[in-house]
Structures are given as structure tokens and as C-alpha cells.
Design an enzyme around this catalytic site. Structure first.
Site: not given
Lengths: 199, 251
Positions: A77, A181, A183
Site C-alpha cells: 500500500c 492489502h 493481509e
């Protein structure tokens, strides 16, 4: 494996750590130069504003350290944006690892209520071209939250499309970065993190 | 193409998921972390965890639960309830929440929106608005729809955007719990006014209601609770139905 997450004044670093733990990897979150240099892999995450974050990296000497690293590095990001040459956000010179520039999404005239900024939510990635990805990930959805994007250029490793095409991922030598992202991108994101860990 | 989002909402009371019909008659439907992980696996695009009694009882939110959620869940999630100052939000964000949702506290102190946006970025700030139609006037309500305020729905939504809200979560108290469909007219009117995403809440009863909210209602995301908790609609079925109907969706 010795994996380090660079600690700096950016939000939500812990969520990257949580994602790694779900993959059975325990990472250390640190700003210590020696520990970062000695790591097998380095993750440079981030949610925040470009100019204040760059100012912090400079104060900590991380602006010199990060581009000098030779092990695999993954920016996420804001991490991706700071690894580019320049960001329009606060007119900020960045780390210059990738030559691509960071610009703000401009809603199409008359379409301000449809093409909303930030680009937030699940969108697909295409034109995959990096060891982070395999064919099964083409056109898969990943999670984005951003108002600024890196232009498409020589180091584009995945293309996203929102208002205009942009770099959803970048890759040059040992440096990798995703605008989305991983994650927070469910099993698809977990696969991408796994691919990075396996590099 | 940016996908429309399906968001199960987990109302939390004393660490347990509950769903009230029109916010009363609360009934437990299970462990929030377990339920959230299951929804994530089934294809939910985001999750919202609301500590529904926090405002009413003056209780502060549930940082430890949020930490557990953040460890287990691999999709974005929003938390709300009892956030009345920066330090409340900070504790939740450092516990791993991706966004915070503020409702009554923003009505009482609109500057809270500015402060949160300034400190954490607009993408962290969801302003939730509960509103009710009183004789043709859409009035913002607080405390779970119990108390009408002097704010009007549309001007308040615009003010929230101007102050730095990243999203609006609009619940029609007239539709919530009815299972008769979302407040599509009001949602569409809001979508034509605002440049930030709108999450529609209240009234989902069948899969066509979601088709309607994404087309007629112009919503960016659809939120529901009981229809998911009581397994009246399965998320995989809903998403494949929306896909068949030509709605951009993540499968």
C-alpha cells in the site's frame, strides 16, 4: 526464517503480522537498522500520508537503508507508493526504487458520484508478471484502499483498473510491492504472502 | 471492476453476537470470532462488529475481542460502539480494526469526525446514521433508534462527508427488521449527493432485495445480520445469484 516488518509511523502494521502468523511465520516488528539488514525477508507495510511518513523515514535513516537492502523486500500500500520516485501526495520525493510516479485518482468529469475516490473494496488484478503471482491468481479479487496510485510502467507486475489502469503491483530486482492489502485479501492474499515467503 | 460488497453485521453484547428485531428482544446467536471467520470463509467481503449496548449503557468497547478478531479474520472489518473520543478509536485501531464506525457520538460531537479523519485518515472513519421517517421528514435518531434528534438525514450525511467521513452506513429504522427490502429511494438520493461509498442497512429479507439495493438503491455495499445468522440466505448463494443478475461481485 527471519522475517522483519519495518516499524515506522504508519497504521495497521499489526494486521500484516497477524496474516503472517496465520501462515505460521513469526515476524519481528522493528525499526532497528542492524536487524533489518540481517533479515532474510523484509516487509514494508503502511497506511498513512506520504509526506509525513517520508519525513519520519528520513529522520530514522530508513530512507537510505531500504533502497540499499539486497534480500527480498515487500512494500504494501503506502509502502509501494513510498518505493516509487515521487508522490503527488504532499508533492513528496520518495525512495526512488521504482521509477513509476504516484498520482491521485481523478474522477471522470460528470462521474464523480460513480467513480468515487478513494478506490476502496475488492477489485481484480491482471497482467501478472512477478514471482509473487502464479497463473491461478489472474483476475482474482484483492482488497484495495487508496486515493493515490502508481502509474503503469516498466516495473508493473500486476495491473489494476479503476478510473484508469494503474500498478496493482511492482517488481524490480529484489524489490516487490503491492498496492492492495494481501493481509486483508482472504485466501488470495494469503497465497501472495506465501509466494513472497517462498522467494 | 470494483465489486459490490456483502457485509454481515455482528451485533455484540457481552462478547456474544446478538440480533434484535428493531433493536429489542435480543437473542444470542453465537461467538463473534467463530461466526466472523465462518462468514469470511463463505465469501463475505467485509465484517462489521457493533457493540450495540455500548452507547446506551455508557460502556467502553471491546478491545480484547477486537484483538482476537484481528488475529483470526483475513478480510477487512469495522468496529463500532462507544467511540466518543480519539483514544477510543486509537485503542481499537491498534488492536487491529481496519475502520471504526461512529454514530451517536458523531451526532453529539460532529467534530469527532474531523478529528478521526485527521488522525487516522478518512478511510478509517465510517459514519453510521440511523434514521426514521416522521411524517415525511427523515430524522436522524440515536441510542439504537430510541431518540430522535434535530438532524435531518440528508444534510447530516453531507455534513459527515464534508467533515471527513470515508463511508456512510445508513440504517433505515423503518425498514430494519421488516425483511421487506432496503430504503432504496433514500439510498439512491444519498448516492446522488455524496462522493463517498454508502453501505445500505436495514430491511434485507431475500436475495432480490440485494439486487434492488445495488441497482435502484445505488449502494456500494449491502449489510445484513439476521438473514445470515439464521441461515435464511447463504452468502455463497447470494453472491452467485447477484453475479447471475449482472451485479459486479467477488466470487
Amino acid at each position: 526464517m527471519n522475517l522483519v516488518i519495518i516499524k515506522y509511523n504508519a497504521g495497521n502494521i499489526e494486521s500484516v503480522n497477524n496474516a503472517l502468523q496465520r501462515l505460521g511465520i513469526s515476524a519481528e516488528i522493528t525499526g532497528d537498522h542492524e536487524k533489518i539488514k540481517a533479515a532474510d525477508k523484509v516487509i514494508f507495510p503502511g497506511v498513512g500520508e506520504a509526506s509525513t511518513t517520508m519525513a519520519y523515514l528520513k529522520k530514522e535513516g530508513l530512507d537510505k537503508l531500504i533502497p540499499s537492502l539486497s534480500q527480498p523486500v515487500l512494500g504494501i500500500c503506502l509502502g509501494l507508493q513510498l518505493m516509487c520516485s515521487h508522490s503527488e501526495e504532499g508533492d513528496t520525493p520518495c525512495l526512488g526504487i521504482f521509477e513509476e510516479k504516484v498520482k491521485r485518482f481523478q474522477p471522470e468529469p460528470g462521474m464523480e458520484f460513480v467513480t468515487k475516490v478513494p478506490h476502496m473494496g475488492w477489485n481484480t488484478i491482471t497482467n501478472l508478471n512477478s514471482a509473487l503471482f502464479d497463473e491461478s491468481l489472474n483476475e482474482q479479487f484483492v482488497y484495495f484502499v487508496h486515493s493515490y496510485y502508481a502509474t503503469v510502467g516498466e516495473h508493473t507486475a500486476a495491473v489494476g483498473n479503476y478510473i484508469n489502469p494503474f500498478s496493482a503491483a511492482l517488481h524490480k530486482d529484489n524489490f516487490y510491492a503491492t498496492q492492495f492489502h494481501p493481509e486483508k485479501s482472504g485466501p488470495v492474499g494469503a497465497k501472495i504472502l506465501e509466494n513472497f515467503i517462498k522467494l | 471492476m470494483l465489486a459490490k460488497r456483502i457485509i454481515p453485521c455482528l451485533d455484540i453484547k457481552d462478547g456474544q453476537t446478538v440480533k434484535g428485531i428493531n433493536f429489542v428482544n435480543i437473542k444470542s446467536v453465537g461467538d463473534p470470532v467463530e461466526l466472523g471467520a465462518m462468514y469470511a470463509e463463505q465469501g463475505a467481503d467485509e465484517l462489521v462488529f457493533l457493540d450495540i449496548t455500548a452507547t446506551h449503557e455508557g460502556r467502553k468497547t471491546f478491545v480484547e475481542l477486537v484483538k482476537r478478531i484481528a488475529r483470526e479474520i483475513n478480510i477487512p472489518f469495522t468496529v463500532g460502539g462507544g467511540i466518543s473520543e480519539i483514544k477510543d478509536a486509537e485503542a481499537l485501531l491498534s488492536a487491529g480494526a481496519d475502520k471504526v464506525s461512529i454514530n451517536s457520538s458523531a451526532v453529539r460531537n460532529p467534530k469527532l469526525i474531523d478529528d478521526l479523519a485527521l488522525n487516522f485518515g478518512t478511510q478509517f472513519v465510517v459514519v453510521a446514521i440511523d434514521a426514521k421517517n416522521y411524517d415525511g421528514h427523515w430524522t436522524v435518531t440515536v441510542n439504537g433508534g430510541r431518540i430522535p434528534t434535530d438532524k435531518e438525514l440528508f444534510s447530516w450525511a453531507k455534513e459527515a462527508e464534508d467533515r471527513g467521513a470515508g463511508e456512510i452506513l445508513f440504517t433505515s429504522m423503518d425498514h430494519d427488521g421488516t425483511k421487506a427490502g432496503f430504503a432504496n429511494d433514500e439510498l439512491a438520493r444519498m448516492a446522488d449527493m455524496l462522493k463517498i461509498p454508502i453501505i445500505a442497512s436495514g430491511g434485507a429479507g431475500n436475495m432480490d432485495h440485494f439486487v434492488d439495493v445495488f441497482t435502484t438503491g445505488k449502494a456500494d455495499a449491502g449489510l445484513a445480520a439476521s438473514i445470515f445468522h439464521y441461515k435464511e440466505i447463504g452468502i455463497p448463494d447470494l453472491k452467485s445469484y447477484l453475479n447471475q443478475k449482472g451485479i459486479p461481485i467477488r466470487l
